[in-house]
Design a protein around this motif. Structure first.
Motif, PDB file in Angstrom:
ATOM      1  N   LEU A   1      49.604  12.767   2.564  1.00 43.08           N
ATOM      2  CA  LEU A   1      49.714  12.831   3.971  1.00 43.08           C
ATOM      3  C   LEU A   1      48.355  12.312   4.698  1.00 43.08           C
ATOM      4  N   ILE A   2      48.501  11.381   5.729  1.00 42.05           N
ATOM      5  CA  ILE A   2      47.364  10.870   6.489  1.00 42.05           C
ATOM      6  C   ILE A   2      46.645  12.077   7.307  1.00 42.05           C
ATOM      7  N   PRO A   3      45.578  12.022   7.101  1.00 46.79           N
ATOM      8  CA  PRO A   3      44.758  13.116   8.211  1.00 46.79           C
ATOM      9  C   PRO A   3      44.980  12.987   9.639  1.00 46.79           C
ATOM     10  N   ARG A   4      45.249  13.797  10.499  1.00 47.72           N
ATOM     11  CA  ARG A   4      45.719  13.738  11.761  1.00 47.72           C
ATOM     12  C   ARG A   4      44.504  14.117  12.749  1.00 47.72           C
ATOM     13  N   PHE A   5      44.403  13.526  13.803  1.00 44.60           N
ATOM     14  CA  PHE A   5      43.409  13.995  14.681  1.00 44.60           C
ATOM     15  C   PHE A   5      43.669  15.333  14.979  1.00 44.60           C
ATOM     16  N   ASP A   6      44.999  16.092  15.360  1.00 44.54           N
ATOM     17  CA  ASP A   6      45.249  17.338  15.526  1.00 44.54           C
ATOM     18  C   ASP A   6      44.641  18.461  14.679  1.00 44.54           C
TER      19      ASP A   6
ATOM     20  N   ARG B   1      48.854  24.567  18.055  1.00 50.11           N
ATOM     21  CA  ARG B   1      48.747  23.903  16.761  1.00 50.11           C
ATOM     22  C   ARG B   1      48.248  24.477  15.489  1.00 50.11           C
ATOM     23  N   VAL B   2      47.264  25.856  16.150  1.00 47.66           N
ATOM     24  CA  VAL B   2      46.561  26.491  14.933  1.00 47.66           C
ATOM     25  C   VAL B   2      46.985  27.710  15.155  1.00 47.66           C
ATOM     26  N   VAL B   3      47.467  28.529  14.089  1.00 46.55           N
ATOM     27  CA  VAL B   3      47.687  29.925  14.186  1.00 46.55           C
ATOM     28  C   VAL B   3      46.845  30.602  13.266  1.00 46.55           C
ATOM     29  N   GLY B   4      46.362  31.856  13.437  1.00 48.37           N
ATOM     30  CA  GLY B   4      45.839  32.555  12.324  1.00 48.37           C
ATOM     31  C   GLY B   4      45.833  33.956  12.570  1.00 48.37           C
ATOM     32  N   ALA B   5      45.278  34.765  11.766  1.00 49.92           N
ATOM     33  CA  ALA B   5      45.130  36.188  11.643  1.00 49.92           C
ATOM     34  C   ALA B   5      43.995  36.552  10.579  1.00 49.92           C
ATOM     35  N   ARG B   6      43.465  37.946  10.749  1.00 49.27           N
ATOM     36  CA  ARG B   6      42.578  38.346   9.807  1.00 49.27           C
ATOM     37  C   ARG B   6      42.986  39.735   9.064  1.00 49.27           C
ATOM     38  N   LYS B   7      42.330  39.914   8.069  1.00 51.06           N
ATOM     39  CA  LYS B   7      42.559  40.889   7.140  1.00 51.06           C
ATOM     40  C   LYS B   7      41.848  42.108   7.806  1.00 51.06           C
ATOM     41  N   PRO B   8      42.297  43.262   8.030  1.00 49.10           N
ATOM     42  CA  PRO B   8      41.584  44.377   8.593  1.00 49.10           C
ATOM     43  C   PRO B   8      40.398  44.768   7.641  1.00 49.10           C
ATOM     44  N   ARG B   9      39.165  44.967   8.236  1.00 47.32           N
ATOM     45  CA  ARG B   9      38.085  45.412   7.406  1.00 47.32           C
ATOM     46  C   ARG B   9      38.405  46.886   6.900  1.00 47.32           C
ATOM     47  N   GLU B  10      37.867  47.213   5.573  1.00 46.83           N
ATOM     48  CA  GLU B  10      38.140  48.623   5.312  1.00 46.83           C
ATOM     49  C   GLU B  10      37.653  49.612   6.022  1.00 46.83           C
ATOM     50  N   VAL B  11      38.422  50.372   6.427  1.00 46.39           N
ATOM     51  CA  VAL B  11      37.866  51.719   7.217  1.00 46.39           C
ATOM     52  C   VAL B  11      37.338  52.951   6.232  1.00 46.39           C
ATOM     53  N   SER B  12      35.993  53.253   6.631  1.00 44.84           N
ATOM     54  CA  SER B  12      35.724  54.420   5.762  1.00 44.84           C
ATOM     55  C   SER B  12      35.907  55.827   6.474  1.00 44.84           C
ATOM     56  N   TYR B  13      36.618  56.657   6.064  1.00 44.77           N
ATOM     57  CA  TYR B  13      36.790  57.851   6.550  1.00 44.77           C
ATOM     58  C   TYR B  13      35.593  58.830   6.180  1.00 44.77           C
ATOM     59  N   VAL B  14      35.034  59.617   7.057  1.00 42.22           N
ATOM     60  CA  VAL B  14      33.801  60.464   6.677  1.00 42.22           C
ATOM     61  C   VAL B  14      34.387  61.845   6.740  1.00 42.22           C
TER      62      VAL B  14
END
Ligand code: GLN
Length: 282
Positions: A92-97, A269-282
Motif C-alpha cells: 500500500l502506498i503511504p497516504r498523507f492522511d 480518520r484515527v480512533v483509539g483507546a487505552r488499557k486501564p491502568r492497574e488499580v491497587s486497592y489498599v
C-alpha cells in the motif's frame, strides 16, 4: 516548456489533477536525480534537459501513468512524514492522511517506549514513530513483497526495528507493548470495484476489510489487547463512517478513554483507546 514536455503534460492531464508536478517528478526520475532532491532542482532550473534515452524513459513512464499506474510505483518511492519510503506494486502506498495517526501517537509515547505496528506494509507508521522518538519498534507484515520493502525501509529509516513476517490474524507476537498501531485493510469488500483506477493497482489484501470493513478491527482488538501494557494505547486508522463502530469494538475488549481524530477533510480518520491502568486497592 518545449513541445515534448507540453504533449506529455497534456497526456498526464487525463489522469492527474496536478500534471505539471507529476511531469516534473517523472522527468527528474528519468534524469537520474535522487528522490530526496525531487522538485528542488526543478524549482531552480525548470524541467531538466534530457538525453535521448532519458526522454524515451520519460515517455514510457507517462504512458504507464496515463494507463492508471500510481505515480509512486513508477517513481519507486513515496514521501511520508518528511522521509522517502521505497514502494513497489504489492505494498500500500503511504497516504498523507496516515500522518494523522503518527501525530496522534507521538504525544502519547515516552522516549524508549515499545510500539507494535500490525499490518505494517511499507513500515511508514512504525518506522516513522521509531525515527521520531527513538522507540523499541516491532513491525509485523504477512506478504513477501511488502515484507521485502519493510526490510528495505527499515534499513534506511530505523534499522533497530524488529521485523516479523507473520499473519496478524493467526500468529502471536512475542512481548508486550506500550502502544499498538495499525492501518489495517478497511474498505468494505463491496466497495472495492468502485475505487479509483490507481487504488485498484494496490494490493486488495491491504484494502479489503471484509463485508462491513471492520473485520480486522474486531480480530486485532481481541487478539492483541493482552499484548498491551496497562495505560497503553491501541490506535487505528479508519475509513469513513467507521470510527464509532470501532470505538465500540475497543470498549468491548475492555479499553477506555476513546479518542477520535479527524483528517483535514473533516472525516474521523484515527480512533483509539487505552488499557486501564492497574488499580491497587489498599
Ligand atoms: N486509505 C486507503 C484508501 O482510501 C485505504 C487503506 C486501508 O484500507 N487501510 O484507499
Amino acid at each position: 516548456m518545449n513541445q515534448f514536455y507540453r504533449s506529455l503534460e497534456e497526456t498526464l492531464s487525463s489522469v492527474s489533477s496536478d500534471p505539471r508536478r507529476e511531469l516534473a517528478l517523472m522527468a527528474e526520475y528519468a534524469a537520474g536525480i535522487p528522490s530526496d532532491r525531487f522538485l528542488l532542482l526543478c524549482l531552480i532550473d525548470g524541467l531538466p534537459v534530457l538525453s535521448q534515452d532519458q526522454a524515451c524513459r520519460l515517455s514510457d513512464l507517462v504512458r504507464r501513468r496515463a494507463q492508471g499506474e500510481p505515480l509512486q510505483y513508477l517513481l519507486g518511492s513515496a514521501d511520508f512524514y518528511g522521509r522517502s519510503f521505497s514502494v513497489r506494486p504489492g505494498v500500500l502506498i503511504p497516504r498523507f492522511d496516515t500522518e494523522i495517526l503518527v501525530d496522534t501517537a507521538l504525544p502519547r509515547l515516552q522516549e524508549g517506549a515499545s510500539v507494535l505496528d500490525l499490518c505494517a506494509g511499507s513500515g511508514c507508521i512504525g518506522l516513522t514513530l521509531g525515527a521520531e522518538k527513538n522507540l523499541r519498534v516491532t513491525c509485523v507484515e504477512k506478504y513477501p513483497e511488502a515484507f521485502a520493502l519493510l526490510q528495505e525501509n527499515a534499513a534506511k529509516i530505523y534499522p533497530s526495528a524488529r521485523l516479523v513476517q507473520g499473519d496478524v490474524l493467526t500468529d502471536s507476537v512475542e512481548g508486550t507493548f506500550d502502544m499498538i498501531v495499525s492501518n489495517p485493510p478497511y474498505i468494505p469488500t463491496g466497495d472495492l470495484p468502485s475505487l479509483s483506477i490507481e487504488v485498484r493497482r494496490e494490493p486488495s489484501t491491504a484494502l479489503d476489510g471484509g463485508e462491513d470493513g471492520l473485520y480486522f478491527y474486531r480480530i486485532l482488538a481481541s487478539r492483541f489487547v493482552s499484548s498491551l501494557n496497562p495505560g497503553g494505547w491501541m490506535l487505528f486508522e479508519c475509513g469513513i463512517d467507521q470510527a464509532s463502530s470501532i470505538e465500540n469494538i475497543l470498549r468491548s475488549v475492555g479499553l477506555c478513554d476513546p479518542v477520535t481524530v479527524r483528517d483535514y477533510g473533516g472525516i474521523p480518520r484515527v480512533v483509539g483507546a487505552r488499557k486501564p491502568r492497574e488499580v491497587s486497592y489498599v
